[in-house]
Design a protein around this motif. Structure first.
Motif, PDB file in Angstrom:
ATOM      1  N   TYR A  26       0.677  -1.155   0.158  1.00  0.00           N
ATOM      2  CA  TYR A  26       0.271   0.350   0.124  1.00  0.00           C
ATOM      3  C   TYR A  26       0.488   1.399   0.248  1.00  0.00           C
ATOM      4  O   TYR A  26       0.313   2.156   0.131  1.00  0.00           O
ATOM      5  CB  TYR A  26      -0.798   0.010   1.133  1.00  0.00           C
ATOM      6  N   GLY A  66       9.605   8.334   8.505  1.00  0.00           N
ATOM      7  CA  GLY A  66      10.497   7.697   7.054  1.00  0.00           C
ATOM      8  C   GLY A  66       9.791   7.578   5.402  1.00  0.00           C
ATOM      9  O   GLY A  66       8.344   7.075   6.467  1.00  0.00           O
ATOM     10  N   GLY A  67       9.776   6.688   4.935  1.00  0.00           N
ATOM     11  CA  GLY A  67      10.453   5.516   4.493  1.00  0.00           C
ATOM     12  C   GLY A  67      10.803   4.265   5.801  1.00  0.00           C
ATOM     13  O   GLY A  67      10.331   4.952   7.239  1.00  0.00           O
ATOM     14  N   GLU A  68      11.857   3.965   6.141  1.00  0.00           N
ATOM     15  CA  GLU A  68      12.520   3.224   7.436  1.00  0.00           C
ATOM     16  C   GLU A  68      13.495   3.855   8.480  1.00  0.00           C
ATOM     17  O   GLU A  68      14.483   3.808   7.956  1.00  0.00           O
ATOM     18  CB  GLU A  68      12.547   1.797   7.467  1.00  0.00           C
ATOM     19  N   THR A  94       7.867   7.006  13.969  1.00  0.00           N
ATOM     20  CA  THR A  94       7.499   5.405  13.730  1.00  0.00           C
ATOM     21  C   THR A  94       8.337   3.977  12.821  1.00  0.00           C
ATOM     22  O   THR A  94       8.764   5.541  11.706  1.00  0.00           O
ATOM     23  CB  THR A  94       6.046   5.555  12.558  1.00  0.00           C
ATOM     24  N   THR A  95       7.932   3.173  12.997  1.00  0.00           N
ATOM     25  CA  THR A  95       8.965   2.438  12.192  1.00  0.00           C
ATOM     26  C   THR A  95       7.952   0.852  12.101  1.00  0.00           C
ATOM     27  O   THR A  95       6.586   0.746  12.644  1.00  0.00           O
ATOM     28  CB  THR A  95      10.128   1.441  13.767  1.00  0.00           C
ATOM     29  N   SER A 118       4.073  -0.541  12.907  1.00  0.00           N
ATOM     30  CA  SER A 118       3.596  -1.111  11.407  1.00  0.00           C
ATOM     31  C   SER A 118       3.367  -1.760  11.798  1.00  0.00           C
ATOM     32  O   SER A 118       4.154  -2.990  11.842  1.00  0.00           O
ATOM     33  CB  SER A 118       3.544  -0.541  10.599  1.00  0.00           C
ATOM     34  N   ASN A 157       0.487  -0.822  14.656  1.00  0.00           N
ATOM     35  CA  ASN A 157      -0.858   0.168  13.206  1.00  0.00           C
ATOM     36  C   ASN A 157      -0.906  -0.639  12.298  1.00  0.00           C
ATOM     37  O   ASN A 157      -0.335  -1.614  11.764  1.00  0.00           O
ATOM     38  CB  ASN A 157       0.138   1.750  12.386  1.00  0.00           C
ATOM     39  N   VAL A 159      -2.783  -0.772   8.903  1.00  0.00           N
ATOM     40  CA  VAL A 159      -3.775  -1.150   7.647  1.00  0.00           C
ATOM     41  C   VAL A 159      -4.923  -2.052   7.270  1.00  0.00           C
ATOM     42  O   VAL A 159      -4.443  -2.983   7.084  1.00  0.00           O
ATOM     43  CB  VAL A 159      -2.921  -0.404   6.690  1.00  0.00           C
ATOM     44  N   TYR A 188      -7.394   2.222   4.536  1.00  0.00           N
ATOM     45  CA  TYR A 188      -6.075   2.181   3.885  1.00  0.00           C
ATOM     46  C   TYR A 188      -6.692   4.069   3.035  1.00  0.00           C
ATOM     47  O   TYR A 188      -7.654   4.056   2.247  1.00  0.00           O
ATOM     48  CB  TYR A 188      -6.170   1.357   3.053  1.00  0.00           C
ATOM     49  N   MET A 189      -5.348   4.474   2.686  1.00  0.00           N
ATOM     50  CA  MET A 189      -5.727   5.785   1.369  1.00  0.00           C
ATOM     51  C   MET A 189      -4.593   5.483   0.456  1.00  0.00           C
ATOM     52  O   MET A 189      -3.701   5.002  -0.089  1.00  0.00           O
ATOM     53  CB  MET A 189      -4.914   6.926   1.810  1.00  0.00           C
ATOM     54  N   MET A 322       3.818   7.532  -0.419  1.00  0.00           N
ATOM     55  CA  MET A 322       3.652   8.141   1.684  1.00  0.00           C
ATOM     56  C   MET A 322       5.401   7.618   2.325  1.00  0.00           C
ATOM     57  O   MET A 322       5.349   8.339   2.679  1.00  0.00           O
ATOM     58  CB  MET A 322       2.825   6.811   2.233  1.00  0.00           C
TER      59      MET A 322
HETATM   60  N1  SAM Z   1       8.619   2.708   7.842  1.00  0.00           N
HETATM   61  C1  SAM Z   1       7.442   3.458   8.715  1.00  0.00           C
HETATM   62  C2  SAM Z   1       6.695   2.100   9.089  1.00  0.00           C
HETATM   63  O1  SAM Z   1       6.600   1.444   8.133  1.00  0.00           O
HETATM   64  O2  SAM Z   1       6.009   2.347  10.346  1.00  0.00           O
HETATM   65  C3  SAM Z   1       7.251   4.485   8.707  1.00  0.00           C
HETATM   66  C4  SAM Z   1       6.777   4.710   7.124  1.00  0.00           C
HETATM   67  S1  SAM Z   1       5.464   4.654   7.161  1.00  0.00           S
HETATM   68  C5  SAM Z   1       5.300   5.724   5.476  1.00  0.00           C
HETATM   69  C6  SAM Z   1       4.068   5.513   7.838  1.00  0.00           C
HETATM   70  C7  SAM Z   1       2.743   5.077   8.670  1.00  0.00           C
HETATM   71  O3  SAM Z   1       2.271   5.499   6.572  1.00  0.00           O
HETATM   72  C8  SAM Z   1       2.573   3.185   8.149  1.00  0.00           C
HETATM   73  O4  SAM Z   1       1.874   3.311   9.880  1.00  0.00           O
HETATM   74  C9  SAM Z   1       2.113   2.849   7.284  1.00  0.00           C
HETATM   75  O5  SAM Z   1       1.041   1.973   7.368  1.00  0.00           O
HETATM   76  C10 SAM Z   1       1.282   4.247   7.035  1.00  0.00           C
HETATM   77  N2  SAM Z   1       0.872   4.230   5.055  1.00  0.00           N
HETATM   78  C11 SAM Z   1       1.750   3.475   4.541  1.00  0.00           C
HETATM   79  N3  SAM Z   1       1.196   4.057   3.239  1.00  0.00           N
HETATM   80  C12 SAM Z   1      -0.835   3.510   3.611  1.00  0.00           C
HETATM   81  C13 SAM Z   1      -0.881   4.035   3.090  1.00  0.00           C
HETATM   82  N4  SAM Z   1      -1.734   4.002   1.782  1.00  0.00           N
HETATM   83  N5  SAM Z   1      -2.803   3.624   3.771  1.00  0.00           N
HETATM   84  C14 SAM Z   1      -2.801   4.526   5.498  1.00  0.00           C
HETATM   85  N6  SAM Z   1      -1.651   4.146   5.579  1.00  0.00           N
HETATM   86  C15 SAM Z   1       0.030   4.351   5.508  1.00  0.00           C
END
Ligand code: SAM
Ligand code: SF4
Length: 327
Positions: A26, A66-68, A94-95, A118, A157, A159, A188-189, A322
Motif C-alpha cells: 500500500y 521515513g521510509g524506515e 514510527t517504524t 506497523s 498501526n 492498515v 487505507y488511503m 507515503m
Molecule cells: N516505515 C515506517 C512504518 O512503516 O511504520 C514509517 C513510515 S510509513 C510511510 C508511516 C505509516 O504510514 C505506517 O504506519 C504505514 O502503515 C502508513 N501507510 C503507508 N501507506 C499507507 C496508505 N496507503 N494508507 C494508509 N496508511 C499508510
C-alpha cells in the motif's frame, strides 16, 4: 502557533530517510522508488538547527518517520542529539519494527519516549507477500522488546486491506487484553503507485471486536494514548485499547495539529496536498533564524482547512508517495 483555522500547531512529523527495507503493497511499488541522493537528505546538523528554531516557535512534539528511520546511518545518535537540544517534550518514532529489537534499548537510553510499530498481519506468508520479503518474527520481537524497555505507550498501526484476517484480529485482541498497547486500525488511503485488494473494513473490525467483547467497548476512562486522530475504545478488562483512524470516512482535518518535513527538507502543510516550502535551500544558503521562522510561519498559515480525498477516486493528485513524505 495558531493556523488560519485556529488549530494549534505543535507537532512535526520529521522524515529522516526515504529509504526502506520493506516494500509494503500500500506504500511502494515492488521495485521500490527512485531514492534520494544521500547529499539531498538533511544532515544531523541541519535537522538540529531546524528543530532548535522550530522548538522556539512552539513545536514540542516530534515524530521521527521515513521510509524506515532505522535504516538511516547513525539514527540512534540523531535521537540523542535531538534529545540534548532540550526543546522537544515528546520524541517518538514510527517504524516497521524489523530492526527494533536490536536498537530499542539504546533508543530508550538516547531519550526516545515512545514508538509506533506497523504490523498488519501475523501470518508469515501473507506478511512476506505484503512487505515484499519481510519476516514477521522480527517485528513481533521488536514489539516485545519495545514493551520491555518501556518505549511506551507502544502503538501498533494496522492498515486495513485484504492482508488482514480474523486470526489477526484475534491476535490483536489478545495483545490489547494483556498488554498496555494501543492497536490502531487505519483506513487505507489509495495511492496511484500502489494497488491493494480491499478486504477487512472498519465496520467488520468493529463488529468483530464488539462481538468478542460482548458489546462492552467504550472510550477509555483515562486515555494514555494521546489526543491525535484516533478514536479509542476498550473493555473494562483490557490493559490496552483499540484505535480507529479514518482519514476518508471520518475526516479529522478540523483537529489536524501537524506539519510534515520530508527527508530532503520540504515542509508540507498537509499530507494530501503537494504544497511544499523548501527549508533545505534556506538552510544551505545560511538563512538567518528570522528567515527560517518566516518560512515556518508561512507553512502554518497555508495549512488547508481539509483534504479532498473523499471527492477523488484516488490520492493520485499527490506527487510524493507515503514513504517519501513519512505517512
Ligand atoms: N516505515 C515506517 C512504518 O512503516 O511504520 C514509517 C513510515 S510509513 C510511510 C508511516 C505509516 O504510514 C505506517 O504506519 C504505514 O502503515 C502508513 N501507510 C503507508 N501507506 C499507507 C496508505 N496507503 N494508507 C494508509 N496508511 C499508510
Ligand atoms: Fe517501508 Fe513503512 Fe512504506 Fe512499509 S509502510 S514500505 S515499512 S515506509
Amino acid at each position: 502557533m495558531l493556523d488560519a483555522y485556529r488549530r494549534e500547531i505543535r507537532y512535526l512529523r520529521l522524515s529522516v530517510t526515504d529509504r526502506c527495507n520493506y516494500r509494503c503493497a500500500y506504500c511502494m511499488p515492488p521495485e521500490g522508488m527512485n531514492w534520494l541522493e544521500p547529499s539531498a537528505i538533511l544532515t544531523d546538523e541541519e535537522i538540529l538547527r531546524l528543530l532548535s528554531v522550530l522548538g522556539r516557535e512552539g513545536v514540542s512534539k516530534v515524530r521521527l518517520t521515513g521510509g524506515e528511520p532505522l535504516v538511516r546511518p547513525g539514527f540512534v545518535d540523531l535521537v540523542r542529539k535531538i534529545r540534548s537540544l532540550d526543546l522537544i517534550e515528546d520524541l517518538s518514532l514510527t517504524t516497521n519494527g524489523s530492526l527494533l529489537a536490536r536498537h530499542a534499548e539504546e533508543l530508550k537510553s538516547a531519550g526516545l519516549n515512545r514508538v509506533n510499530i506497523s504490523l498488519d498481519t501475523i501470518d508469515p506468508e501473507r506478511f512476506r507477500t505484503l512487505t515484499c520479503g519481510g519476516d514477521v518474527r522480527d517485528v513481533l520481537t521488536g514489539i516485545e522488546t519495545a514493551i520491555r524497555v518501556g518505549l511506551s505507550p507502544v502503538k501498533i498501526n494496522v492498515v486495513l486491506t485484504a492482508a488482514v484476517d480474523e486470526a489477526d484480529l484475534a491476535f490483536f485482541q489478545k495483545l490489547v487484553r494483556e498488554q498496555p498497547v494501543a492497536v490502531r486500525f487505519i483506513e487505507y488511503m489509495p495511492s496511484r503507485r500502489c494497488r491493494v485488494e480491499a478486504g477487512m473494513t472498519m465496520t467488520s473490525v468493529t463488529e468483530y471486536l464488539s462481538r468478542l467483547a460482548a458489546g462492552k467497548l467504550a472510550p477509555p476512562r483515562h486515555n494514555p494514548f494521546g489526543c491525535g486522530p484516533a478514536r479509542y475504545l476498550q473493555s473494562e478488562t483490557d490493559q490496552g485499547a483499540y484505535g480507529f483512524i479514518e482519514p476518508i470516512s471520518n475526516c479529522f482535518c478540523d483537529r489536524c495539529n501537524r506539519l510534515r518535513l520530508t527527508a530532503d527538507g520540504r515542509l508540507r502543510p498537509c499530507l494530501l496536498s503537494d504544497a511544499e516550502i523548501d527549508l533545505r535551500a534556506a538552510l544551505r544558503s545560511q538563512a538567518s533564524e528570522e528567515e527560517i521562522v518566516g518560512l515556518y510561519r508561512l507553512a502554518v498559515r497555508s495549512k488547508p482547512s481539509s483534504h479532498h480525498l473523499a471527492d477523488s477516486e484516488t490520492a493520485a493528485f499527490v506527487n510524493r508517495g507515503m514513504s517519501q513524505i513519512g505517512g
